[in-house]
Design a protein around this motif. Sequence first.
Motif, PDB file in Angstrom:
ATOM      1  N   VAL A   8       0.833  -1.204   0.000  1.00 36.75           N
ATOM      2  CA  VAL A   8       0.000   0.000   0.000  1.00 36.75           C
ATOM      3  C   VAL A   8       0.868   1.255   0.000  1.00 36.75           C
ATOM      4  N   VAL A   9       1.910   1.248   0.849  1.00 39.43           N
ATOM      5  CA  VAL A   9       2.827   2.404   0.920  1.00 39.43           C
ATOM      6  C   VAL A   9       3.550   2.581  -0.419  1.00 39.43           C
ATOM      7  N   ARG A  10       3.983   1.481  -1.015  1.00 42.59           N
ATOM      8  CA  ARG A  10       4.686   1.556  -2.299  1.00 42.59           C
ATOM      9  C   ARG A  10       3.770   2.097  -3.399  1.00 42.59           C
ATOM     10  N   VAL A  11       2.523   1.665  -3.416  1.00 38.67           N
ATOM     11  CA  VAL A  11       1.582   2.135  -4.437  1.00 38.67           C
ATOM     12  C   VAL A  11       1.272   3.621  -4.240  1.00 38.67           C
ATOM     13  N   CYS A 206      11.957   7.210  -0.792  1.00 35.15           N
ATOM     14  CA  CYS A 206      11.044   6.056  -0.796  1.00 35.15           C
ATOM     15  C   CYS A 206      11.308   5.145   0.406  1.00 35.15           C
ATOM     16  N   ASN A 207      12.571   4.955   0.738  1.00 36.41           N
ATOM     17  CA  ASN A 207      12.911   4.115   1.909  1.00 36.41           C
ATOM     18  C   ASN A 207      12.409   4.754   3.208  1.00 36.41           C
ATOM     19  N   ARG A 208      12.448   6.087   3.262  1.00 33.48           N
ATOM     20  CA  ARG A 208      11.952   6.796   4.441  1.00 33.48           C
ATOM     21  C   ARG A 208      10.449   6.607   4.597  1.00 33.48           C
ATOM     22  N   PHE A 209       9.722   6.658   3.469  1.00 32.87           N
ATOM     23  CA  PHE A 209       8.270   6.426   3.504  1.00 32.87           C
ATOM     24  C   PHE A 209       7.970   5.033   4.042  1.00 32.87           C
ATOM     25  N   LEU A 210       8.768   4.051   3.606  1.00 32.20           N
ATOM     26  CA  LEU A 210       8.525   2.656   3.995  1.00 32.20           C
ATOM     27  C   LEU A 210       8.802   2.416   5.478  1.00 32.20           C
ATOM     28  N   ARG A 211       9.660   3.242   6.056  1.00 30.71           N
ATOM     29  CA  ARG A 211       9.996   3.059   7.471  1.00 30.71           C
ATOM     30  C   ARG A 211       8.984   3.724   8.412  1.00 30.71           C
ATOM     31  N   GLN A 212       8.055   4.496   7.856  1.00 31.51           N
ATOM     32  CA  GLN A 212       7.074   5.207   8.679  1.00 31.51           C
ATOM     33  C   GLN A 212       6.123   4.215   9.377  1.00 31.51           C
TER      34      GLN A 212
END
Length: 212
Positions: A8-11, A206-212
């Motif tokens: 979901v975060v990736r999309v 993008c990696n920062r978003f995934l770590r949220q």
Amino acid sequence: KRSLKEWVVRVITLLVGLTIAHLGVTLFLLTNLGSDPFNVLIQGLYRFIPWPPFMTHGNVHVGVSFLIILALLVVDRSYIRIGTLLCMILGGPIIDLFTVVLAPVIHSGSAMILRLLSLVLGCVILAFGMTIVIKSQAGTGPNDLVAVVISDKSRRKFGTVRIIVDVCFAAVGFILGGTLGLGTIVCACLVGPTAQVFMPFSENLCNRFLRQ
């Protein structure tokens, strides 16, 4: 295996990048200084081949995109993800929305300096958005995937490969009857190298978003 939350975060990240990229495309198109290299190819194919009356430029664009996807299913299907389809479906509507907002300000009758600035800014914004889409790892649009796959398989820098692919698109399209413009040349020379510069930043983002 990726979790549902990660997908979901990736999309969502892909959609943000797609919106940014197509803001750049809109700025580029509104200058009316030439099509991007891929659309020169589509234009050439549309003019060269005696299509039936119901075929439009847009239909040919979709058809070529599907051919690219089919080819990638043979070469390496791991590149085809949900984002690939989202890029195909949502690109047009996003451009239409930004066009309604920006067309009164930027158009073929605007001062040439404004059109040139919009052209360069559009290419830079397109490159930035495209790198977010790529680094989201949720999928990439078919025309962008050509350069991504060649870069990955040949282990060459994306910026260099992108220039070569864009030049090939534009050259083949021109030979078949497509129209080149100043914008085509600027896009072919600027988007690839600019995307190469943005790649590390977009990956970290993008990696920062995934770590949220």
